[in-house]
Design an enzyme around this catalytic site. Structure first.
Site, short mmCIF file in Angstrom:
data_model
loop_
_atom_site.label_atom_id
_atom_site.label_comp_id
_atom_site.label_asym_id
_atom_site.label_seq_id
_atom_site.Cartn_x
_atom_site.Cartn_y
_atom_site.Cartn_z
N THR A 254 -90.04 13.29 -45.45
CA THR A 254 -88.72 13.72 -45.91
C THR A 254 -88.82 14.67 -47.10
OG1 THR A 254 -87.85 11.61 -45.15
CG2 THR A 254 -86.48 12.83 -46.69
N THR A 255 -89.82 14.43 -47.93
CA THR A 255 -90.01 15.24 -49.15
C THR A 255 -90.18 16.73 -48.86
OG1 THR A 255 -90.90 13.34 -50.31
CG2 THR A 255 -91.64 15.50 -51.09
N HIS B 157 -79.29 16.42 -58.39
CA HIS B 157 -77.85 16.17 -58.50
C HIS B 157 -77.47 15.73 -59.91
CE1 HIS B 157 -76.97 16.50 -54.21
NE2 HIS B 157 -78.13 15.90 -54.00
N ILE C 176 -84.94 5.25 -49.54
CA ILE C 176 -84.65 6.19 -50.64
C ILE C 176 -84.06 7.47 -50.03
CG2 ILE C 176 -85.55 7.33 -52.70
CD1 ILE C 176 -85.76 4.27 -52.85
C1 FAD Z 1 -81.49 16.46 -45.18
C2 FAD Z 1 -81.85 15.85 -46.50
C3 FAD Z 1 -81.37 16.40 -47.69
C4 FAD Z 1 -81.69 15.82 -48.90
N1 FAD Z 1 -81.30 16.44 -50.05
C5 FAD Z 1 -81.61 15.88 -51.24
C6 FAD Z 1 -81.24 16.53 -52.44
O1 FAD Z 1 -80.75 17.65 -52.42
N2 FAD Z 1 -81.48 15.90 -53.60
C7 FAD Z 1 -82.04 14.67 -53.66
O2 FAD Z 1 -82.17 14.13 -54.75
N3 FAD Z 1 -82.48 14.05 -52.53
C8 FAD Z 1 -82.28 14.64 -51.33
N4 FAD Z 1 -82.70 14.05 -50.19
C9 FAD Z 1 -83.42 12.79 -50.29
C10 FAD Z 1 -84.89 12.99 -50.63
O3 FAD Z 1 -85.44 14.03 -49.85
C11 FAD Z 1 -85.61 11.68 -50.38
O4 FAD Z 1 -85.00 10.70 -51.16
C12 FAD Z 1 -87.09 11.71 -50.73
O5 FAD Z 1 -87.75 12.83 -50.20
C13 FAD Z 1 -87.73 10.43 -50.21
O6 FAD Z 1 -89.09 10.47 -50.50
P1 FAD Z 1 -90.06 9.32 -50.00
O7 FAD Z 1 -91.32 9.50 -50.72
O8 FAD Z 1 -89.36 8.00 -50.08
O9 FAD Z 1 -90.21 9.58 -48.43
P2 FAD Z 1 -91.20 10.56 -47.65
O10 FAD Z 1 -91.25 11.90 -48.24
O11 FAD Z 1 -90.82 10.48 -46.21
O12 FAD Z 1 -92.62 9.90 -47.89
C14 FAD Z 1 -93.03 8.74 -47.23
C15 FAD Z 1 -94.48 8.94 -46.88
O13 FAD Z 1 -95.02 7.74 -46.35
C16 FAD Z 1 -95.96 8.09 -45.37
N5 FAD Z 1 -96.18 6.93 -44.49
C17 FAD Z 1 -95.30 6.38 -43.61
N6 FAD Z 1 -95.88 5.36 -42.95
C18 FAD Z 1 -97.15 5.25 -43.42
C19 FAD Z 1 -98.24 4.40 -43.12
N7 FAD Z 1 -98.16 3.47 -42.16
N8 FAD Z 1 -99.40 4.56 -43.81
C20 FAD Z 1 -99.52 5.52 -44.76
N9 FAD Z 1 -98.51 6.38 -45.06
C21 FAD Z 1 -97.34 6.24 -44.41
C22 FAD Z 1 -95.29 9.26 -44.65
O14 FAD Z 1 -96.21 10.03 -43.90
C23 FAD Z 1 -94.68 10.01 -45.82
O15 FAD Z 1 -95.52 11.02 -46.32
C24 FAD Z 1 -82.45 14.64 -48.94
C25 FAD Z 1 -82.96 14.11 -47.76
C26 FAD Z 1 -82.70 14.74 -46.55
C27 FAD Z 1 -83.34 14.24 -45.30
#
Ligand code: FAD
Length: 489
Positions: A41-42, A50, A335
């Site tokens: 998602t990142t 925001h 998240i």
């Molecule tokens: C369309 C959209 C617009 C958004 N706009 C904004 C914005 O403007 N401002 C804002 O603040 N937020 C925004 N967000 C939210 C923000 O992008 C997310 O909150 C954030 O990127 C989440 O990060 P994360 O690290 O939780 O998830 P991710 O980036 O998905 O990271 C999770 C990681 O875990 C890894 N993983 C999964 N399973 C396993 C496993 N079994 N073993 C090892 N690794 C694994 C994945 O490969 C991935 O790299 C938006 C989201 C979307 C989809």
């Protein structure tokens, strides 16, 4: 080696936690299933930091967002990633929407969001953002909102964490977790890791990881958001533009990026396939219809790319940041937006949990919070560039003509801590392939460089992971194999 803490997931949340914990005297590892960090998602979101008034007051994501926004100032100073506090407008197109803006202003101000102002003077609004529609009747201005490169920030976090001792293991999909005698044994395809504490930051796969330790108390639904990106300098927006929100969504925005592009999106579509990041004709139509309500003259002829990202939407609609009943296992999942904004505040909450678990949180003496700014061709004066090229001719060899990226920037991206190991890794770290030709010109050169620097054959150079190689064999070898009958027609 036994780790004090293992983080599962190398998105912005996992990497921010890794960097925050790297100041303590702890053995820390981060496991990421993909070939590179920042691949989920990142990689594909709006990149908006925001202001924090948008989420309902009962949700912790509101508090995390308001606190997280403020923490960006120090983070940018220390980590040197692209960020601009340009401010946002929530745009009212009808008189009856002004009440909603007033309510958001009042509650946001009470909760500590600085500088909120409802502006009704159309001339002033148009002066601040000339591209905005003539239909505007008022805006809520939030000067503390900003734009960030989400992946460049994540690389910066990971680099700094690695500089301070965190070990990054990519291509390590966690398949199984065993918990016995206060020790976790984490299994991937080829490796086994041991840790006393585990942090689940696996994004849309967060529920799957949680179930591995018997915690099955939430579900996560992927919600797709599609985007259309316009070429650099096709339009210059001063502000991030949101429509007045509805019950379900912040709506389709029109927004500049830190690199000078503009985009429109995202929509919001619940899906079941956690790998589905395809854009659709219907989705693109929807976002264009939404975007043109705010900016009628979107530069459609300068559209260079469509993409989509997946929100990890939990059934509670709020962040799940839990010191769980399974001792030493912390969930940081669900998240959704505004997770990017909130990441620094979320990481601080994880520190609080680790303290409760008795983990040593004394800052180590040699902790270095600074990550040097990556050197960029575009930032140099003519004289500086001449000196750089004398020092190293790779500064003068331009590989990406659209974005003017020399070979030296690519080498630096490959050889940085947690460096690029795929073509997308190079593209997202220093932009070759992000321009108008979308890599048509520079890709063969990038394959050569990555092959040479990682000492792997061309055929093993991948775009983003397993089975994404561009080249399968040398043309003549295929012909010879065909003659020998080794290859099917
Ligand atoms: C369309 C959209 C617009 C958004 N706009 C904004 C914005 O403007 N401002 C804002 O603040 N937020 C925004 N967000 C939210 C923000 O992008 C997310 O909150 C954030 O990127 C989440 O990060 P994360 O690290 O939780 O998830 P991710 O980036 O998905 O990271 C999770 C990681 O875990 C890894 N993983 C999964 N399973 C396993 C496993 N079994 N073993 C090892 N690794 C694994 C994945 O490969 C991935 O790299 C938006 C989201 C979307 C989809």
């Amino acid at each position: 080696m036994d780790y004090d803490v293992i983080i599962i997931g190398g998105g912005v949340i996992g990497c921010c936690i890794a960097r925050t914990l790297s100041k303590f005297d702890l053995n820390i590892a981060l496991l990421e299933k993909e070939a590179d960090i920042a691949s989920g998602t990142t990689k594909a979101n709006s990149g908006v930091v925001h202001a924090g008034f948008a989420s309902p007051r009962e949700y912790i994501k509101r508090d995390m967002c308001i606190a997280g926004n403020k923490l960006y100032t120090q983070a940018v100073e220390e980590l040197n990633f692209p960020f601009q506090r340009i401010g946002s407008f929530v745009v009212a197109l009808e008189d009856n929407q002004i009440n909603k803006l007033e309510e958001q202003r009042k509650q946001g101000t009470q909760d500590g969001v600085a500088g909120l102002e409802v502006i009704l003077d159309k001339a002033r609004i148009k002066h601040m953002e000339p591209n905005l529609t003539e239909e505007v009747v008022g805006v809520l201005h939030a000067p503390s909102a900003g734009i960030v490169s989400p992946y460049e920030m994540t690389y910066a976090l990971a680099e700094n964490a690695a500089m301070n001792g965190v070990k990054f293991f990519r291509n390590q999909r966690v398949r199984k977790i065993k918990h016995q005698n206060y020790t976790y044994t984490i299994k991937t395809k080829e490796k086994e890791f041991k840790a006393n504490n585990v942090i689940n930051a696996a994004g849309v796969y967060g529920a799957k990881i949680s179930k591995m330790v018997g915690l099955d108390y939430f579900s996560i639904m992927p919600r797709k958001g599609e985007y259309m990106l316009f070429d650099r300098n096709a339009m210059h927006l001063n502000k991030i533009l949101f429509p007045t929100p509805t019950q379900v969504s912040k709506g389709i925005l029109v927004c500049p990026t830190v690199s000078g592009n503009t985009f429109v999106g995202p929509n919001a579509q619940n899906i079941s396939d956690k790998k589905d990041i395809a854009t659709t004709a219907a989705g693109l139509k929807e976002i264009l219809e939404g975007g043109t309500k705010l900016v009628p003259n979107l530069p459609l002829r300068a559209a260079i790319r469509n993409f989509a990202g997946l929100r990890a939407v939990p059934d509670t609609y709020d962040f799940i940041i839990d010191n769980t009943d399974v001792y030493g296992f912390i969930n940081v999942v669900g998240i959704l937006s505004p997770g990017l904004t909130s990441c620094y505040a979320i990481a601080e909450r994880v520190v609080d949990f680790l303290e409760l678990l008795g983990v040593n949180t004394k800052v180590k003496e040699d902790y270095n919070p600074k990550r040097p700014k990556p050197e960029k061709f575009k930032d140099f004066s003519k004289k500086e560039l001449d000196d750089k090229i004398k020092e190293d001719p790779a500064w003068g060899r331009i590989i990406c003509r659209c974005e003017t990226i020399p070979e030296k920037e690519i080498l630096n991206a490959i050889h940085s801590p947690v460096g690029a190991n795929t073509l997308d890794g190079i593209k997202f770290r220093c932009r070759p392939g992000m321009g108008r030709c979308q890599g048509g010109f520079c890709r063969p050169r990038l394959i050569e460089i990555l092959s040479r620097e990682l000492n792997i054959p061309y055929e093993e150079v991948v775009k983003m992971g397993e089975d994404t190689n561009f080249l399968v064999a040398k043309t003549k070898e295929i012909v010879l194999h065909k003659l020998k009958g080794d290859v099917e027609e």
